[in-house]
Structure formats: C-alpha cells, structure tokens
Design a protein around this motif. Structure first.
Motif, PDB file in Angstrom:
ATOM      1  N   TRP A   1       0.842  -1.201   0.000  1.00 57.98           N
ATOM      2  CA  TRP A   1       0.000   0.000   0.000  1.00 57.98           C
ATOM      3  C   TRP A   1       0.879   1.254   0.000  1.00 57.98           C
ATOM      4  CZ3 TRP A   1      -4.069   2.463  -1.266  1.00 57.98           C
ATOM      5  CH2 TRP A   1      -4.398   3.684  -0.683  1.00 57.98           C
ATOM      6  N   ARG A   2       1.863   1.296   0.867  1.00 60.97           N
ATOM      7  CA  ARG A   2       2.741   2.462   0.928  1.00 60.97           C
ATOM      8  C   ARG A   2       3.482   2.661  -0.393  1.00 60.97           C
ATOM      9  NH1 ARG A   2       5.712   2.981   6.665  1.00 60.97           N
ATOM     10  NH2 ARG A   2       6.719   4.594   5.429  1.00 60.97           N
ATOM     11  N   GLU A   3       3.913   1.561  -1.029  1.00 62.60           N
ATOM     12  CA  GLU A   3       4.579   1.672  -2.331  1.00 62.60           C
ATOM     13  C   GLU A   3       3.634   2.211  -3.399  1.00 62.60           C
ATOM     14  OE1 GLU A   3       6.072  -2.296  -2.892  1.00 62.60           O
ATOM     15  OE2 GLU A   3       7.871  -1.909  -1.677  1.00 62.60           O
ATOM     16  N   ALA A   4       2.367   1.796  -3.368  1.00 69.11           N
ATOM     17  CA  ALA A   4       1.382   2.293  -4.337  1.00 69.11           C
ATOM     18  C   ALA A   4       1.126   3.780  -4.143  1.00 69.11           C
ATOM     19  CB  ALA A   4       0.082   1.500  -4.228  1.00 69.11           C
ATOM     20  N   VAL A   5       1.015   4.223  -2.892  1.00 69.27           N
ATOM     21  CA  VAL A   5       0.820   5.654  -2.603  1.00 69.27           C
ATOM     22  C   VAL A   5       2.048   6.436  -3.044  1.00 69.27           C
ATOM     23  CG1 VAL A   5       0.506   7.392  -0.780  1.00 69.27           C
ATOM     24  CG2 VAL A   5      -0.791   5.248  -0.698  1.00 69.27           C
ATOM     25  N   ASP A   6       3.234   5.921  -2.726  1.00 72.65           N
ATOM     26  CA  ASP A   6       4.495   6.566  -3.107  1.00 72.65           C
ATOM     27  C   ASP A   6       4.562   6.758  -4.623  1.00 72.65           C
ATOM     28  OD1 ASP A   6       7.394   6.486  -4.050  1.00 72.65           O
ATOM     29  OD2 ASP A   6       7.721   6.640  -1.892  1.00 72.65           O
ATOM     30  N   THR A   7       4.277   5.698  -5.378  1.00 70.76           N
ATOM     31  CA  THR A   7       4.344   5.754  -6.843  1.00 70.76           C
ATOM     32  C   THR A   7       3.349   6.761  -7.411  1.00 70.76           C
ATOM     33  OG1 THR A   7       5.091   3.471  -6.948  1.00 70.76           O
ATOM     34  CG2 THR A   7       4.124   4.380  -8.956  1.00 70.76           C
ATOM     35  N   ALA A   8       2.103   6.721  -6.923  1.00 71.17           N
ATOM     36  CA  ALA A   8       1.070   7.646  -7.423  1.00 71.17           C
ATOM     37  C   ALA A   8       1.393   9.092  -7.045  1.00 71.17           C
ATOM     38  CB  ALA A   8      -0.301   7.242  -6.881  1.00 71.17           C
ATOM     39  N   ALA A   9       1.906   9.306  -5.835  1.00 74.52           N
ATOM     40  CA  ALA A   9       2.259  10.666  -5.404  1.00 74.52           C
ATOM     41  C   ALA A   9       3.410  11.225  -6.233  1.00 74.52           C
ATOM     42  CB  ALA A   9       2.631  10.659  -3.920  1.00 74.52           C
ATOM     43  N   ARG A  10       4.426  10.417  -6.484  1.00 76.22           N
ATOM     44  CA  ARG A  10       5.562  10.872  -7.300  1.00 76.22           C
ATOM     45  C   ARG A  10       5.119  11.212  -8.725  1.00 76.22           C
ATOM     46  NH1 ARG A  10      10.718   9.829  -4.980  1.00 76.22           N
ATOM     47  NH2 ARG A  10      10.539   8.554  -3.105  1.00 76.22           N
ATOM     48  N   ALA A  11       4.236  10.390  -9.296  1.00 76.62           N
ATOM     49  CA  ALA A  11       3.732  10.657 -10.646  1.00 76.62           C
ATOM     50  C   ALA A  11       2.946  11.959 -10.679  1.00 76.62           C
ATOM     51  CB  ALA A  11       2.862   9.493 -11.127  1.00 76.62           C
TER      52      ALA A  11
END
Length: 173
Positions: free
Chosen positions: A51-61
């Motif tokens: 979950w944290r990796e998915a949030v990280d990826t979407a936030a960076r994009a």
C-alpha cells in the motif's frame, strides 16, 4: 482579530488542491510492529508495504506531472515537497464484504475495512517518503472517509484512495 487558515490556491469554484491524485490499490492500515530480535521491528500486516509503495508511486507521478505543468511542459529540476501547514482529504475505497447487501449502500464498518486512523498513518508516511509533503507533522487538518466501491462521493470502482493536499496560509479575519 483572529487568523483563520485558508487554502493557498483558490479558484472560482473554491479551493484548488496543491496536489490531487488517485491510488489504485487495496488500502492497508499501519498497525503495531513486532520485535524480531537485534533491535529490529517488523510490520504486523503484510499489506502495509505494498500500500505504501502504491501511494508513493502515485504521489511521485502526480508531483512530476504538476512540476512539468508549472514549467511549461518541461521538467525543471527536482520537485520540492509541499511544506507549511497542510490540509488533507483522503477518501478510502475499501472492499465490500460478500455478506453485505448488494443493492443497498452500506458503511464500511467491518474489521476488514481497517481503522481509519491506521489507514491514515500508513498513507501519511508514504506521502512523506515520496517527498510529496515535507513531513506528516505539517498536517494540521484532515478529512477522511471510508466508502465501498461505487458508493458515495469520490468512491472508486475498485479499492484505492483519492488524496488531496492543500497548503494553508494565514489570513486575517
């Protein structure tokens, strides 16, 4: 005279978020940690890291897209995290239990949907790690909601979250 926090960016329709994005992944609460020896602590839930990796990826994009837009279509160096007093809105879309009525809107109040404070904790940490916000201690106001897929304002069709971040300014009332 008192000072009231107001969003830094506003439009005719109301305050415009400084950052807005959607995460398509099952939200996971960040709960307790367990000691495994040698001073190491591990998350109890195996769902937190993805979950944290998915949030990280979407936030960076979203930050990259915002940065490119602000600089006329060309990236201009690394983006800066949003800093200062922050207001966040997070709408978590969580799985609807198979036992829940199919033709009726229901509230996600089962243990499987997660405690909203623990869902926020994992999300805030991911936003900080991604560099979207300077630090989660900067968050002074939060609106959070749990909904089932397709049920309610900003509900996604599959589990995930809609995240909006506003930088607040002080205004004299």
């Amino acid at each position: 005279m008192t000072s009231l926090p107001v969003p830094a960016a506003t439009t005719a329709a109301g305050p415009r978020p400084d950052l807005e994005f959607t995460v398509h992944h099952r939200p996971a609460p960040q709960g307790s940690k367990r000691h495994v020896g040698g001073g190491r602590l591990l998350e109890q839930s195996k769902r937190v890291k993805p979950w944290r990796e998915a949030v990280d990826t979407a936030a960076r994009a979203a930050m990259t897209a915002r940065h490119v837009l602000e600089h006329g279509g060309r990236p201009a160096g690394p983006f800066e995290p949003i800093d200062g007093p922050l207001s966040l809105e997070v709408i978590f879309t969580v799985r609807k239990p198979a036992s829940a009525p199919k033709r009726r809107v229901t509230w996600p109040t089962t243990r499987d949907s997660g405690d909203i404070d623990k869902l926020l904790r994992s999300t805030f940490d991911a936003l900080t790690t991604a560099g979207a916000i300077a630090d989660d201690s900067r968050i002074v106001e939060v609106t959070a909601r749990k909904v089932h897929p397709g049920e309610g304002l900003d509900a996604l069709e599959t589990p995930g979250a809609v995240i909006r971040v506003w930088r607040l300014l002080e205004a004299v009332a």
